[in-house]
Design an enzyme around this catalytic site. Sequence first.
Site, PDB file in Angstrom:
ATOM      1  N   GLY A 582     -40.966  84.083 -58.145  1.00  7.57           N
ATOM      2  CA  GLY A 582     -40.829  85.486 -57.729  1.00  7.57           C
ATOM      3  C   GLY A 582     -39.407  85.777 -57.337  1.00  7.57           C
ATOM      4  N   GLY A 584     -37.077  88.798 -55.195  1.00 12.50           N
ATOM      5  CA  GLY A 584     -37.048  90.052 -54.445  1.00 12.50           C
ATOM      6  C   GLY A 584     -35.627  90.430 -54.151  1.00 12.50           C
ATOM      7  N   GLY A 585     -35.441  91.396 -53.352  1.00 14.96           N
ATOM      8  CA  GLY A 585     -34.112  91.930 -53.063  1.00 14.96           C
ATOM      9  C   GLY A 585     -33.186  90.889 -52.476  1.00 14.96           C
ATOM     10  N   PHE A 586     -33.653  90.181 -51.529  1.00 14.79           N
ATOM     11  CA  PHE A 586     -32.762  89.269 -50.817  1.00 14.79           C
ATOM     12  C   PHE A 586     -33.308  87.862 -50.789  1.00 14.79           C
ATOM     13  CE2 PHE A 586     -32.373  93.541 -49.230  1.00 14.79           C
ATOM     14  CZ  PHE A 586     -31.054  93.782 -49.550  1.00 14.79           C
ATOM     15  N   LYS A 602     -39.500  80.468 -50.129  1.00 10.49           N
ATOM     16  CA  LYS A 602     -38.705  81.690 -50.261  1.00 10.49           C
ATOM     17  C   LYS A 602     -37.327  81.421 -49.696  1.00 10.49           C
ATOM     18  CE  LYS A 602     -39.663  86.508 -49.270  1.00 10.49           C
ATOM     19  NZ  LYS A 602     -40.584  87.307 -48.471  1.00 10.49           N
ATOM     20  N   ASP A 697     -44.752  98.215 -46.348  1.00 15.94           N
ATOM     21  CA  ASP A 697     -44.451  98.048 -47.766  1.00 15.94           C
ATOM     22  C   ASP A 697     -45.680  97.548 -48.509  1.00 15.94           C
ATOM     23  OD1 ASP A 697     -42.871  98.298 -49.974  1.00 15.94           O
ATOM     24  OD2 ASP A 697     -41.849  96.375 -49.714  1.00 15.94           O
TER      25      ASP A 697
END
Length: 881
Positions: A582, A584-586, A602, A697
């Site tokens: 995955g 994501g933004g950061f 992550k 979110d």
Amino acid sequence: MEGHFLFLMFHLSLTLPIIVRAQNQSGFISIDCGLEDEPNYTDETTSIYYSSDVNFTNSGVSHSISSKYKASLDRQFWNVRSFPDGTRNCYTLVVPQVSSKKYLVRARFAYGNYDGKDSLPEFDIYLGDSWWGSVVFQDASSVVTKEIIYAASSNYAHVCLFNTAKGTPFISVLELRVLNSEAYLVNFVELLARFDVGLQDGEIIRYPDDVYDRIWTPYNSNEWTQIDNTLTIDHDATTSFDFLPLPPSIVMGTAAIPANVNDNIEFHFLPKNNASTCYVYMFFAELQKLQANQIREFNIFVNGDILNNAPINPIYLQNAYHLAIIENPLELWINKTSGSTLPPLLNAIEIYMTKNFSLSETYQTDVDGIINVKSIYGIKRNWQGDPCTPLAYLWDGLNCSYAESDSPRIIYLNLSFSGLIGNIAPGISNLQSIEYLDLSNNNLTGAVPEFLSQLRFLRVLNLEGNQLSGTIPMQLIVNSENGLLEFIFGGNPSLCSPGSSCNNKNGNKVVVPLVASLGGAFMILVITVISFCIYKRRQPVSHHLSKQNAYYKIREELESNKQEFTYAEVLSMTRNFERVVGKGGFATVYHGWIDDTEVAVKMLSPSAQGYLQFQAEAKLLAVVHHKFLTALIGYCDDGENMALIYEYMANGDLAKHLSGKSKNILSWNQRIQIAVDAAEGLEYLHHGCNMPIVHRDVKSKNILLNEKFRGKLADFGLSKIYSDEDDTHMTTVVAGTLGYLDPEYNRSHKLREKSDVFSFGIVLFEIITGQPAITKTEERTHIIQWVDSILLERGINDIVDSRLQGEFDIHHVKKALDTAKACVATTSINRPTMTHVVNELKQCFSKMMTTPSNSDDHESSPNSFITVSFDGISGQSSLQR
Ligand SMILES: *[C@@H]1O[C@H](CO)[C@@H](O)[C@H](O)[C@H]1NC(C)=O
Ligand SMILES: *[C@@H]1O[C@H](CO)[C@@H](O)[C@H](O)[C@H]1NC(C)=O
Ligand SMILES: *[C@@H]1O[C@H](CO)[C@@H](O)[C@H](O)[C@H]1NC(C)=O
Ligand SMILES: *[C@@H]1O[C@H](CO)[C@@H](O)[C@H](O)[C@H]1NC(C)=O
Ligand SMILES: *[C@@H]1O[C@H](CO)[C@@H](O)[C@H](O)[C@H]1NC(C)=O
Ligand SMILES: *[C@@H]1O[C@H](CO)[C@@H](O)[C@H](O)[C@H]1NC(C)=O
Ligand SMILES: *[C@@H]1O[C@H](CO)[C@@H](O)[C@H](O)[C@H]1NC(C)=O
Ligand SMILES: *[C@@H]1O[C@H](CO)[C@@H](O)[C@H](O)[C@H]1NC(C)=O
Ligand SMILES: *[C@@H]1O[C@H](CO)[C@@H](O)[C@H](O)[C@H]1NC(C)=O
């Protein structure tokens, strides 16, 4: 027939006693305004207990009337309170907790040359924010009485006097009586007249004969003869009826008949206000024992039209009444019928005029709170009457929200530099809508109360420059770090942050705060950890909590119950970041193994945002645990390298499965199961913790699926500046993802659980339709519009993801759609809670597709119109962009 009128008629012989009232003064407030020599007394004639007005008003001056008027007036009129200062002065009557909120409020005035000026003033009286009337005197000894009966929304009655530049307002007596909630049927009526007809000696009748203390004035005419009967009229004054408190027996025991047997009884009205409707209650009871050949029978005519449908013949010693509701009352006749041998009779009459009031009162709990604040600190200012209404007299230092249908709420309170002394007033805990609270620069002492952290909408809290002491509630610090609260508390030399040693004389060293503890047991654990850690870490020396500071705390928290891994371990765990699962933004998420357990690792970018996400997410995950929330297993915090390690969700995110990209097609029941799982996770966040947590979110990408296709909610604690780079149109500080964003939040920036409910509704639409929140076509249609247009053009069958190939029960689809529609209601109050959503969705599982549905919904047409069934909402939802 001239005139335009309307009337209704009731004729009841009242036989059933319903409530027997005790002969005490519970539900009475009796104030002798201006009374100064003594705090209270009991009136000798009425036995009514009057108290001084000092505790009911802020302002005004007490005066005695001229002694020459005292002889003709009751004791309550001997003193007055006058209001030379300010245009508006108010009394606040606090009604004791009673079940009924129907009040009789009576204000009485007698000038009595109290000011020695021999000049009759004229002024206005208001009930709350509504104009009640003008007070105009005939002479110095006349008594003006204003009486109103109304249905209140709170336990407060605010009576205000307005200076209209025609003399100084004053008041003599103020009385409030609680009536039966049904009394007099209407919400606002002003008394025009209440007559005890036929009373001989001219005495006024009120309490204790009338348990409601209505004042019955004698009324006679030269053309009338008085009759009476000392026997009890059936149902004496202790009997009352829901909608009409009867006159006391003593009032009913006198009546008038025309002196001339052939005459009739007449009333003429001099309407003061043509637009008003009058309520005329006429009371009849036969007082003479009639001979066999005697008949008393009559009709009532209003403006020439007959009111009753059968002639009236009152029964001996039994109450009966007629109500005439009349627009434009001019004249009222009580005419005997041709067969009657006796003239008509009338025992009592009450005449009321409806008032066109729309009393707007501040939400009662808020008023309770602010009145506590006012009394604790002895605040005067212009704090009179209702806090939020009328707008022109809003209490100084206060601001309110005025929603159309709701009571005004207090949202802002600024008492900075007000010389407040003492503790923080407990009444502040009542102000549940407050957003800004400024108590800075006073002499407040004592602790910062825990309840401040429970004020859910509080955005700014300023306690600076006081003498507060003790430890700051941890939750306030947590809220402040989450960006939910701007919390300023410097300049309180004895105030400590949680975890610091308060005995330490270095009081200014505000220290390592925090820990997002929401649970008691956990808190104890954490505090132990903190006190240990304090000596390990360099101490920051600021009143404002630095990010570094918070970061240490999270580490400590994680250390306390999660595994820590080194960067080397993470490398080996992920086999040098072999497989990306995955992005994501950061952060990038990698697949990994810890022993035999699959994990998702992550890796956070070493940026401010990365750090913030680490903070926000770790903090929440440390305290929230739920089977439908992804679990945190460990973390890595090794130099520049920050990682969070989660349980591995084998089937990735829901968005992937709904999009065409996935080969696997989720069945209807799998979809509903995932929706229920996510809804339960969200419900837990909203309602399962001490403080509601808003996910911010919710979207299909943030619902992860395990090997059994059960859903779990991921990615909480989105901080304000975080956004996902896949959705590039996010440019503002508004958190969330375009397409899922609550239009109301977008407008108001008020973060509420109902914003999550909106986003969840969008996810639900995606689950049902297989469409993305915003179509990838040129037009970029929003899913709400897409659903609306398909429903309109093609019907409900075509809404459902075509890959399901009809394998669903249309009733369940309809229910799920209804639920989704309710979730995306334009205004948040119309959206259901997640608890409701969970319950609705659980009813959406389909049985075997071949079995006919045994839904009790008789609308079987698949094209039937979708109605939204929550809380009576209707209308279409639309997304504001
Ligand atoms: C007054 O009467 C009410 C209603 O019956 C009762 O609840 C209350 O206790 C009484 N109060 C006193 C002081 O007797
Ligand atoms: C006004 O309130 C104070 C404090 O509650 C009380 O001590 C005092 O007796 C009250 N005065 C009157 C006249 O009721
Ligand atoms: C009434 O006043 C007397 C003093 O005159 C006082 O002792 C008593 O407490 C007062 N009663 C109330 C209910 O305030
Ligand atoms: C009622 O009686 C009065 C005179 O007593 C008469 O003028 C009036 O017309 C009567 N009204 C009706 C409707 O009969
Ligand atoms: C009431 O109506 C009468 C006649 O229709 C009119 O003359 C009078 O001015 C009105 N009074 C008020 C206060 O509107
Ligand atoms: C009552 O008041 C409202 C607004 O205050 C006004 O619009 C309405 O016309 C009034 N109705 C009457 C009968 O005066
Ligand atoms: C009160 O709120 C209104 C509307 O939000 C705003 O215009 C006004 O300036 C505020 N007044 C104060 C004193 O903050
Ligand atoms: C409260 O009032 C003071 C002075 O009037 C002002 O400086 C301060 O900004 C106000 N506080 C808030 C939260 O508006
Ligand atoms: C408030 O505190 C200041 C500083 O401690 C002191 O000078 C002042 O006298 C206090 N005011 C009151 C009313 O106690």
